[in-house]
Scaffold this active site. Structure first.
Site, mmCIF file in Angstrom:
data_model
loop_
_atom_site.group_PDB
_atom_site.id
_atom_site.type_symbol
_atom_site.label_atom_id
_atom_site.label_comp_id
_atom_site.label_asym_id
_atom_site.label_seq_id
_atom_site.Cartn_x
_atom_site.Cartn_y
_atom_site.Cartn_z
ATOM 1 N N GLU A 71 13.146 -0.872 -1.009
ATOM 2 C CA GLU A 71 13.036 0.424 -1.680
ATOM 3 C C GLU A 71 14.202 1.345 -1.347
ATOM 4 O O GLU A 71 14.751 1.997 -2.227
ATOM 5 C CB GLU A 71 11.721 1.120 -1.297
ATOM 6 C CG GLU A 71 11.671 2.540 -1.874
ATOM 7 C CD GLU A 71 10.328 3.224 -1.796
ATOM 8 O OE1 GLU A 71 9.458 2.803 -1.021
ATOM 9 O OE2 GLU A 71 10.150 4.208 -2.544
ATOM 10 N N ASP A 89 8.918 -2.992 1.050
ATOM 11 C CA ASP A 89 8.769 -1.539 1.184
ATOM 12 C C ASP A 89 8.571 -1.242 2.674
ATOM 13 O O ASP A 89 7.563 -1.649 3.263
ATOM 14 C CB ASP A 89 7.563 -1.035 0.391
ATOM 15 C CG ASP A 89 7.542 0.494 0.340
ATOM 16 O OD1 ASP A 89 8.275 1.130 1.127
ATOM 17 O OD2 ASP A 89 6.790 1.054 -0.478
ATOM 18 N N ILE A 91 7.913 1.558 4.304
ATOM 19 C CA ILE A 91 6.679 2.340 4.513
ATOM 20 C C ILE A 91 6.090 2.598 3.127
ATOM 21 O O ILE A 91 6.675 3.323 2.322
ATOM 22 C CB ILE A 91 6.933 3.686 5.227
ATOM 23 C CG1 ILE A 91 7.593 3.475 6.596
ATOM 24 C CG2 ILE A 91 5.603 4.442 5.397
ATOM 25 C CD1 ILE A 91 7.852 4.773 7.385
ATOM 26 N N ASP A 92 4.954 1.987 2.850
ATOM 27 C CA ASP A 92 4.241 2.297 1.608
ATOM 28 C C ASP A 92 3.121 3.256 1.985
ATOM 29 O O ASP A 92 2.290 2.941 2.840
ATOM 30 C CB ASP A 92 3.684 1.024 0.963
ATOM 31 C CG ASP A 92 3.154 1.322 -0.433
ATOM 32 O OD1 ASP A 92 3.770 2.133 -1.147
ATOM 33 O OD2 ASP A 92 2.101 0.770 -0.791
ATOM 34 N N THR A 94 4.220 6.845 2.123
ATOM 35 C CA THR A 94 5.046 7.785 2.894
ATOM 36 C C THR A 94 4.405 9.169 2.977
ATOM 37 O O THR A 94 4.502 9.835 4.011
ATOM 38 C CB THR A 94 6.468 7.862 2.283
ATOM 39 O OG1 THR A 94 7.013 6.539 2.302
ATOM 40 C CG2 THR A 94 7.375 8.770 3.068
ATOM 41 N N ASP A 231 6.193 -2.224 -3.948
ATOM 42 C CA ASP A 231 4.843 -1.737 -3.643
ATOM 43 C C ASP A 231 3.791 -2.829 -3.849
ATOM 44 O O ASP A 231 2.701 -2.742 -3.287
ATOM 45 C CB ASP A 231 4.473 -0.554 -4.554
ATOM 46 C CG ASP A 231 5.358 0.663 -4.341
ATOM 47 O OD1 ASP A 231 5.561 1.045 -3.181
ATOM 48 O OD2 ASP A 231 5.845 1.235 -5.341
#
Ligand code: IPD
Ligand code: CA
Length: 291
Positions: A71, A89, A91-92, A94, A231
């Site tokens: 990402e 990703d 950090i999905d 955030t 994601d």
């Protein structure tokens, strides 16, 4: 190039997920290192970049022949190809992370020919790891096979009995916003007023965690427009290996692309009930998602 060893890739991704979890757990998310991308609901922090950097460096060192699609380094001019590709990703969720709401995860996928083949999703706040390998099943914390109810999984019995995951997303104007909000209204509304009257809605704030909940069977379906391949890639394998299906978020699309940006995930259940639920859901969509 040798054929990818999916089990070895899975095990390496699990080790990276725990390392990423340590970075996330030791972070002090506050507004000082936080910036917005598209608008004030679309955030990025220094930790998103630090985690992606750690993961991409490790993957490029161990698997120099495979592509990397993350990402925070995404380049619209370089879409995912048919080559073996890590889809990540860091950090999905955030927004949750910034608010210390304990639903965020690292999402580590591996796709071949644009089909998800390995997926590892780890929420370091709850210390829950979901993982799957195409053809080899999906598990929670590497020991409990999904779906959680196993062979006793209940048949799907329509929207009035369904717990439905949705997300507001960060696009708050224009046709996609209109389609989402009008659809949410129709889904929630009473039968007498022409709605589906779903049992209730949930928003975990992370597409990957929503799909893992559907894979487990703790939610029945997840409808999304606007999220990205990173994601969904990892959780998609987990869903499919748990007997779930992924179709297009727009009516009629029984196939949906990894980077299609519109998704409808249905939990594992006897096939007829899944198809019926997809068609019932599609019939309540107001307009079309234009992603
Ligand atoms: C977001 C989350 C959210 C989804 C958004 C995504 P991020 O990812 O997955 O649930 O609705 O479309 O962009 O920004 O937290 O990585
Ligand atoms: Ca992210």
């Amino acid at each position: 190039m040798s054929t990818p060893n999916l089990k070895e890739i899975h095990d390496f991704l699990v080790s990276l997920a725990y390392k990423a979890g340590d970075i996330i757990n030791n972070a002090l998310p506050d507004n000082s290192g936080t910036g917005s991308k598209k608008n004030s609901a679309d955030l990025v922090t220094e930790y998103d970049r630090a985690v992606e950097n750690m993961i991409s460096t490790s993957l490029k060192e161990k698997y120099p022949d495979y592509e990397f699609h993350g990402e925070e380094t995404y380049d619209p001019a370089s879409p995912i190809t048919d080559a073996p590709t890590f889809v990540v990703d860091p950090i999905d969720g955030t927004v949750n992370f910034v608010h210390s709401f304990p639903y965020a995860c690292v999402s580590l996928g591996f796709a071949i020919s644009r089909v998800p083949a390995v997926g590892v999703v780890y929420n370091p706040f709850t210390k829950t790891l979901w993982s799957g390998i195409r053809g080899q099943g999906a598990f929670r914390n590497q020991e409990t096979r999904l779906p959680l109810k196993g062979d006793n999984v209940e048949p799907l019995s329509g929207l009035p009995n369904a717990l439905v995951a949705i997300e507001w997303g960060s696009d708050r104007t224009g046709p996609n916003w209109e389609t989402k909000v009008r659809t949410f209204e129709k889904l929630g509304q009473s039968k007498e007023d022409g709605g589906a009257m779903v049992r209730s809605f949930r928003s975990l704030g992370s597409a990957a965690l929503n799909i893992c909940a559907v894979a487990e069977g703790t939610m029945d379906l997840y409808w999304e427009g606007g999220c990205w391949a990173w994601d969904v890639c990892a959780a998609w394998v987990i869903l499919a290996e748990a007997g779930g299906i992924m179709v297009d978020g727009n009516p009629g699309g029984w196939e949906t692309a990894l980077d299609g940006r519109r998704y409808l995930a249905i939990r594992g259940a006897p096939e007829a009930g899944q198809k019926e639920l997809v068609e019932e859901f599609w019939s309540y969509i107001q307009g079309r998602l234009e992603y």
